[in-house]
Design a protein around this motif. Structure first.
Motif, mmCIF file in Angstrom:
data_model
loop_
_atom_site.group_PDB
_atom_site.id
_atom_site.type_symbol
_atom_site.label_atom_id
_atom_site.label_comp_id
_atom_site.label_asym_id
_atom_site.label_seq_id
_atom_site.Cartn_x
_atom_site.Cartn_y
_atom_site.Cartn_z
ATOM 1 N N VAL A 179 -5.847 -1.850 -5.820
ATOM 2 C CA VAL A 179 -6.994 -1.484 -4.999
ATOM 3 C C VAL A 179 -6.740 -0.120 -4.361
ATOM 4 O O VAL A 179 -5.680 0.107 -3.767
ATOM 5 C CB VAL A 179 -7.219 -2.535 -3.888
ATOM 6 C CG1 VAL A 179 -8.347 -2.123 -2.960
ATOM 7 C CG2 VAL A 179 -7.485 -3.898 -4.493
ATOM 8 N N SER B 286 -7.859 2.584 -1.425
ATOM 9 C CA SER B 286 -8.460 2.581 -0.094
ATOM 10 C C SER B 286 -8.167 3.923 0.574
ATOM 11 O O SER B 286 -7.376 4.713 0.046
ATOM 12 C CB SER B 286 -7.885 1.437 0.754
ATOM 13 O OG SER B 286 -6.483 1.608 0.920
ATOM 14 N N GLU C 142 -15.783 3.776 -4.964
ATOM 15 C CA GLU C 142 -15.174 3.816 -6.296
ATOM 16 C C GLU C 142 -16.180 3.285 -7.307
ATOM 17 O O GLU C 142 -16.857 2.292 -7.054
ATOM 18 C CB GLU C 142 -13.899 2.976 -6.323
ATOM 19 C CG GLU C 142 -13.100 3.123 -7.593
ATOM 20 C CD GLU C 142 -11.814 2.317 -7.579
ATOM 21 O OE1 GLU C 142 -11.049 2.445 -8.545
ATOM 22 O OE2 GLU C 142 -11.573 1.556 -6.623
ATOM 23 N N SER D 224 0.841 -1.197 0.000
ATOM 24 C CA SER D 224 0.000 0.000 0.000
ATOM 25 C C SER D 224 0.877 1.249 0.000
ATOM 26 O O SER D 224 1.837 1.341 0.763
ATOM 27 C CB SER D 224 -0.910 -0.009 1.222
ATOM 28 O OG SER D 224 -1.715 1.146 1.243
ATOM 29 N N THR E 90 -6.275 -7.817 -12.326
ATOM 30 C CA THR E 90 -6.566 -6.790 -11.337
ATOM 31 C C THR E 90 -5.332 -5.915 -11.216
ATOM 32 O O THR E 90 -4.248 -6.409 -10.933
ATOM 33 C CB THR E 90 -6.894 -7.418 -9.974
ATOM 34 O OG1 THR E 90 -8.036 -8.253 -10.135
ATOM 35 C CG2 THR E 90 -7.173 -6.363 -8.933
ATOM 36 N N TYR F 287 -3.055 3.367 -2.513
ATOM 37 C CA TYR F 287 -3.201 2.445 -3.634
ATOM 38 C C TYR F 287 -2.264 1.269 -3.405
ATOM 39 O O TYR F 287 -1.075 1.450 -3.112
ATOM 40 C CB TYR F 287 -2.856 3.138 -4.951
ATOM 41 C CG TYR F 287 -3.038 2.251 -6.165
ATOM 42 C CD1 TYR F 287 -4.292 1.797 -6.533
ATOM 43 C CD2 TYR F 287 -1.953 1.869 -6.941
ATOM 44 C CE1 TYR F 287 -4.476 0.988 -7.636
ATOM 45 C CE2 TYR F 287 -2.122 1.056 -8.058
ATOM 46 C CZ TYR F 287 -3.378 0.617 -8.398
ATOM 47 O OH TYR F 287 -3.562 -0.196 -9.491
ATOM 48 N N THR F 288 -2.822 0.071 -3.515
ATOM 49 C CA THR F 288 -2.026 -1.152 -3.429
ATOM 50 C C THR F 288 -1.971 -1.757 -4.826
ATOM 51 O O THR F 288 -2.953 -2.342 -5.293
ATOM 52 C CB THR F 288 -2.654 -2.150 -2.435
ATOM 53 O OG1 THR F 288 -2.802 -1.495 -1.169
ATOM 54 C CG2 THR F 288 -1.781 -3.377 -2.280
#
Length: 135
Positions: free
Chosen positions: A103, A105, A89, A43, A100, A117-118
């Motif tokens: 993600v 968060s 989102e 992250s 993917t 952002y991860t």
């Protein structure tokens, strides 16, 4: 096409297209654009804003996987209750639907709401436009 505008700052007037460097503030809102190149797959902080000044942020997010030439775009709304941050989102578009890319968060500390952002890839670029709305 952009039309010519007249801009007056401190009694100095200029006519032409407006170019703004940095954040643009108007009334109680602010617009900002930036980018972050990620390293690794943990992250990472993409952006943050002061929670005592701003309540809500709208983001237009664009992610490029610099290794796989994949692209991702979405919008996100971020808000907080003074303690915790929340994200929704939506409008997600991705060039490679099987992979993917990562993600988004949010987190919070004593003074800020933080967009994280991860990434799934070790080399991505996250570009964003942000509009902030005051408390």
């Amino acid at each position: 096409a952009m039309s010519n505008v007249v801009v007056t700052v401190n009694s100095n007037t200029a006519v032409g297209n407006a170019a703004i460097t940095g954040a643009f503030s108007y009334n109680t809102s602010q617009i900002w654009a930036s980018n972050t190149v990620t390293t690794g797959t943990s992250s990472q902080v993409i952006d943050y804003f002061t929670k005592t000044t701003f309540r809500t942020a709208e983001y237009i997010l664009s992610v490029n996987d610099n290794n796989a030439n994949s692209h991702f775009a979405s919008k996100a709304i971020v808000t907080h209750d003074g303690t915790n941050g929340y994200i929704s989102e939506f409008a997600i578009i991705q060039s490679n639907s099987a992979a993917t890319m990562g993600v988004f968060s949010v987190s919070a500390n004593t003074s800020s709401i933080i967009l994280n952002y991860t990434p799934a890839s070790t080399n991505t670029t996250v570009n964003f436009n942000r509009i902030l709305v005051s408390v």
